[in-house]
Design a protein around this motif. Sequence first.
Motif, PDB file in Angstrom:
ATOM      1  N   GLY A  29     -29.450  16.491  -6.687  1.00 29.37           N
ATOM      2  CA  GLY A  29     -28.913  16.341  -8.028  1.00 29.37           C
ATOM      3  C   GLY A  29     -28.992  17.598  -8.867  1.00 29.37           C
ATOM      4  O   GLY A  29     -28.526  17.614 -10.008  1.00 29.37           O
ATOM      5  N   TYR A  30     -29.577  18.665  -8.326  1.00 34.29           N
ATOM      6  CA  TYR A  30     -29.732  19.902  -9.080  1.00 34.29           C
ATOM      7  C   TYR A  30     -28.680  20.945  -8.733  1.00 34.29           C
ATOM      8  O   TYR A  30     -28.382  21.831  -9.526  1.00 34.29           O
ATOM      9  CB  TYR A  30     -31.124  20.495  -8.839  1.00 34.29           C
ATOM     10  N   ALA A  89     -27.537  17.653 -20.234  1.00 36.22           N
ATOM     11  CA  ALA A  89     -28.397  16.491 -20.511  1.00 36.22           C
ATOM     12  C   ALA A  89     -27.918  15.735 -21.750  1.00 36.22           C
ATOM     13  O   ALA A  89     -27.845  14.498 -21.754  1.00 36.22           O
ATOM     14  CB  ALA A  89     -29.843  16.936 -20.686  1.00 36.22           C
ATOM     15  N   THR A  90     -27.579  16.461 -22.808  1.00 33.21           N
ATOM     16  CA  THR A  90     -27.140  15.797 -24.038  1.00 33.21           C
ATOM     17  C   THR A  90     -25.806  15.094 -23.841  1.00 33.21           C
ATOM     18  O   THR A  90     -25.649  13.917 -24.203  1.00 33.21           O
ATOM     19  CB  THR A  90     -27.030  16.822 -25.189  1.00 33.21           C
ATOM     20  N   GLN A 114     -32.181  14.470 -14.818  1.00 37.50           N
ATOM     21  CA  GLN A 114     -32.452  14.664 -16.240  1.00 37.50           C
ATOM     22  C   GLN A 114     -33.046  13.395 -16.832  1.00 37.50           C
ATOM     23  O   GLN A 114     -32.887  12.309 -16.284  1.00 37.50           O
ATOM     24  CB  GLN A 114     -31.149  15.007 -16.991  1.00 37.50           C
ATOM     25  N   SER A 115     -33.707  13.539 -17.972  1.00 41.19           N
ATOM     26  CA  SER A 115     -34.199  12.367 -18.682  1.00 41.19           C
ATOM     27  C   SER A 115     -33.155  11.936 -19.703  1.00 41.19           C
ATOM     28  O   SER A 115     -32.417  12.764 -20.237  1.00 41.19           O
ATOM     29  CB  SER A 115     -35.523  12.683 -19.400  1.00 41.19           C
ATOM     30  N   PHE A 116     -33.088  10.643 -19.956  1.00 38.81           N
ATOM     31  CA  PHE A 116     -32.135  10.126 -20.939  1.00 38.81           C
ATOM     32  C   PHE A 116     -32.647  10.433 -22.334  1.00 38.81           C
ATOM     33  O   PHE A 116     -33.801  10.163 -22.659  1.00 38.81           O
ATOM     34  CB  PHE A 116     -31.958   8.615 -20.766  1.00 38.81           C
ATOM     35  N   ARG A 117     -31.803  11.038 -23.165  1.00 35.37           N
ATOM     36  CA  ARG A 117     -32.185  11.401 -24.527  1.00 35.37           C
ATOM     37  C   ARG A 117     -31.526  10.444 -25.519  1.00 35.37           C
ATOM     38  O   ARG A 117     -30.309  10.370 -25.583  1.00 35.37           O
ATOM     39  CB  ARG A 117     -31.737  12.827 -24.850  1.00 35.37           C
ATOM     40  N   LEU A 118     -32.341   9.751 -26.290  1.00 36.00           N
ATOM     41  CA  LEU A 118     -31.801   8.887 -27.336  1.00 36.00           C
ATOM     42  C   LEU A 118     -32.242   9.459 -28.675  1.00 36.00           C
ATOM     43  O   LEU A 118     -33.326   9.166 -29.173  1.00 36.00           O
ATOM     44  CB  LEU A 118     -32.278   7.445 -27.177  1.00 36.00           C
ATOM     45  N   ASP A 119     -31.398  10.333 -29.251  1.00 35.81           N
ATOM     46  CA  ASP A 119     -31.684  10.918 -30.552  1.00 35.81           C
ATOM     47  C   ASP A 119     -30.505  10.650 -31.484  1.00 35.81           C
ATOM     48  O   ASP A 119     -29.572   9.935 -31.127  1.00 35.81           O
ATOM     49  CB  ASP A 119     -31.968  12.418 -30.430  1.00 35.81           C
TER      50      ASP A 119
END
Length: 316
Positions: free
Chosen positions: A31-32, A289-290, A225-230
């Motif tokens: 995945g990278y 990621a975003t 990646q980590s899921f970003r909830l901002d």
Amino acid sequence: MMSNAIVMALVPVFFVLLLGFAAGRFRIVDGYHVDGLNALVMDFALPASLFAATASASRSQMIEQAPLFLAFGLTMLLLYVAWYWLVRSFSGVSRSNASLQALTIGFPNLAGVGLPVLSAILGPGGTVPVAVALASGSILISPLTLIMVEMNASKAHGAEVSGRQVLTAVRRALTKPVVLAPALGILLSLSDLNPDALAHACLALIGNAAAGVALFLTGLIRSAQSFRLDWKVVAATAASDLIRPLLAVVVVYVLRIAPDTAKTTILLAAVPSGFFGILFAVNYRLDSATVGSMVIASTGFSIVTMAIAIAVLFSH
């Protein structure tokens, strides 16, 4: 019928996303390092799909879709510019990443979600509007994003961008297969020079892989990646799933688009965020990621918003 159309469109999308995510998480596929898969989608499969769909339409069909091209393109451009200004003004995001976010929000997932939904509602006749809408995004907003990204790449060493570098960035953006293919397809359609059955079959064979591989690749990238909830992801989801279709309502009203075309335009505008932004981000080593989080959140929330859009537009 309406609920079945939504389920048939969105469940396969999540299935393929999760398949790609699982392949990356369990290290079945790396995945990278996804450059090869990204090139397959953006340089071969998607251009072939766009060219085949647009070039195969008759001249009369293409002319009939001109109002949709205009209304849908204007809707995407307005949202693109608004989001770009917002994040540049209030969050200090770079020009390149702001343009990728704007592309993700402005350009919906027409291949993966729009096509099955329109086909379920309009039948075989739903293919041409989706192809034209895809072409409008590929010709109008994708080049804007690519120009900004290419110009940013030219500034990598800290030098001011010259007029020659700007022209080089424009040339590189406009000669990308994903931009050239739909433009050439529309020109051939308007000239009544449609490809023969053999040529269409050759292009369709690779083009049919575009949506599935792109969704798999999106899930694969997300596995790394980590899921970003901002606030940006929440705002982007609202912009994609709520503001875009409402903006389309205003645009078709102002342009006085015929009712049937207006309904199709609004429904296409209600489709969740697309994968172009994340694929461009991977290609140019930018913030994937975003934009990836924006795609996931928008797709999930669209189960509700698309159901409402279909019920309102096609219940009678």
